[in-house]
Design a protein around this motif. Structure first.
Motif, short mmCIF file in Angstrom:
data_model
loop_
_atom_site.label_atom_id
_atom_site.label_comp_id
_atom_site.label_asym_id
_atom_site.label_seq_id
_atom_site.Cartn_x
_atom_site.Cartn_y
_atom_site.Cartn_z
N SER A 304 50.96 37.39 41.08
CA SER A 304 50.64 38.50 41.98
C SER A 304 51.89 39.33 42.24
O SER A 304 52.95 38.79 42.53
N MET A 306 52.15 41.54 44.70
CA MET A 306 52.29 41.78 46.13
C MET A 306 51.47 40.74 46.89
O MET A 306 50.59 40.09 46.33
N ASP A 307 51.79 40.62 48.19
CA ASP A 307 50.93 39.82 49.06
C ASP A 307 49.59 40.52 49.20
O ASP A 307 49.54 41.76 49.28
N HIS A 327 45.93 45.08 49.04
CA HIS A 327 47.17 44.83 49.76
C HIS A 327 47.26 45.73 50.99
O HIS A 327 46.50 46.69 51.11
N GLN A 351 53.00 37.08 47.18
CA GLN A 351 53.72 37.64 46.04
C GLN A 351 54.27 36.49 45.19
O GLN A 351 54.99 35.64 45.68
#
Length: 387
Positions: A304, A306-307, A327, A351
């Motif tokens: 991933s 990003m979170d 996101h 992430q």
């Protein structure tokens, strides 16, 4: 007329020894000393041991002035001691009744310190009954003094980093970024002039419909602190006005974006196609490519960028096996041509979480990852966000 006809047969009492105020030895109980004449009526029974006020030692005759008994030596000192004890007892009883605080202790003297503190002076000298802060008791809590924003200038030196500059001046990193409008910390070079505030916080531009109360609630600060920091005389603010929000922090997304850490590489490898127009690899027709293609061996873990949260997974004729993540701040990312998918819809990811593996499923010329970034529905060049 002779004397006998005047006094008749009255008997003149002989002169007697005066009775002392405090006899050296009390007489036995119920024992009385009879006194002849008119004094015998007052000296019988319970009053026999006490002298009459103004009683005379005797009289020289009718109409003569009685002589007062002389006080016993030491009587004046004893009387003064009793009076002093009575005064002390009266003061103590008055303090117990609330007239004078019993706990009150007036300071011996007032010492002015080299750096006087209004808080210390008020609590220790003006109101000693409130207690001393240093004695471990509850003491008296003074409200914090208002702080107004003040800004200084710093010139970046070779080898400086934003984090070290912020730490050196005692402010947060996001304070330095927000105060200077930094969108990419990687572009800061030696010689850049930075504005350094005297307290941590962020800059906010007032939008339509916002108020001091709504901003204070949004950022978790008190309205008073917001007014003091900006030296505002009233709570009236207008759209477009720039305010400093003391103690506020940037969102994790905005901070990562400014530091160039918002989007991480999902997989490492050379790029076979870039973001923008390109000839279609199958038809040769010039088309817009809304992603970057990262070449990697099949089976390489895809992580991933990003979170976020897994919005969708599945198979598409063009993208093959794919994963779509949502996101914060309206961002979305797409991972295509996967050989397998390792997450389920609705799952939260951080992430770096493994989403699947590189493959060549769908409309593909070989193992690679099709990686797209969208901001509020519009495609964004990933290379501008990747760290």
């Amino acid at each position: 007329m002779d004397m006998d006809s005047v006094i008749g047969r009255q008997r003149v009492s002989p002169r007697r020894k005066p009775v002392h105020l405090n006899p050296p030895a009390p007489a036995p109980r119920n024992r009385t000393v009879p006194v002849r004449g008119r004094l015998s009526l007052f000296t019988r029974g319970r009053f026999s041991r006490f002298p009459l006020v103004g009683a005379a030692k005797g009289s020289d005759g009718p109409g003569s002035t009685p002589r007062a008994a002389a006080p016993r030596p030491g009587h004046s000192a004893r009387t003064a001691g009793i009076a002093a004890a009575a005064v002390v007892a009266a003061l103590l009883s008055l303090g117990a009744a609330g007239g004078i605080p019993a706990r009150y202790r007036a300071p011996a003297r007032v010492v002015l310190h080299e750096e006087p503190s209004s808080r210390e002076i008020l609590s220790r000298f003006v109101s000693p009954e409130l207690g001393d802060e240093t004695d471990g008791g509850p003491g008296f809590e003074m409200p914090p003094l208002p702080v107004t924003l003040a800004v200084s200038t710093y010139v970046v030196r070779p080898g400086d980093a934003l984090s070290s500059i912020a730490a050196r001046h005692g402010v947060n990193l996001d304070t330095l970024i927000s105060m200077n409008g930094i969108t990419d910390a990687r572009r800061i070079r030696a010689g850049t002039r930075l504005r350094i505030p005297n307290l941590s916080g962020i800059v906010h531009v007032v939008a339509r419909g916002e108020s001091v109360g709504s901003l204070a609630s949004r950022y978790g600060v008190s309205p008073t602190a917001l007014l003091d920091a900006n030296d505002l005389g009233s709570a009236v603010i207008r759209p477009g006005q720039t305010l400093f929000i003391p103690g506020a922090r940037m969102s994790a997304t905005d901070l990562k974006k400014a530091l160039g850490e918002l989007v991480a590489w999902p997989v490492r490898g050379p790029l076979s196609s870039y973001f923008g127009y390109r000839p279609n690899p199958f038809t040769g027709i010039r088309q817009f490519h809304n992603a970057i293609d990262i070449v990697a061996p099949e089976g390489t873990p895809v992580r991933s960028a990003m979170d976020g949260r897994v919005a969708d997974t599945g198979y598409n004729a063009i993208y093959g096996n794919y994963v779509i993540l949502t996101h914060p701040e309206g961002y979305q990312t797409l991972y295509g041509h996967l050989s397998k998918v390792s997450v389920k819809r609705g799952a939260s990811v951080q992430q770096g979480t493994i989403l699947g593996a590189v493959g060549t499923t769908g409309y593909s010329t070989g193992p690679h990852l099709h990686f797209s970034v969208f901001k509020k529905g519009s495609a964004v060049d990933p290379l501008k966000l990747l760290k």
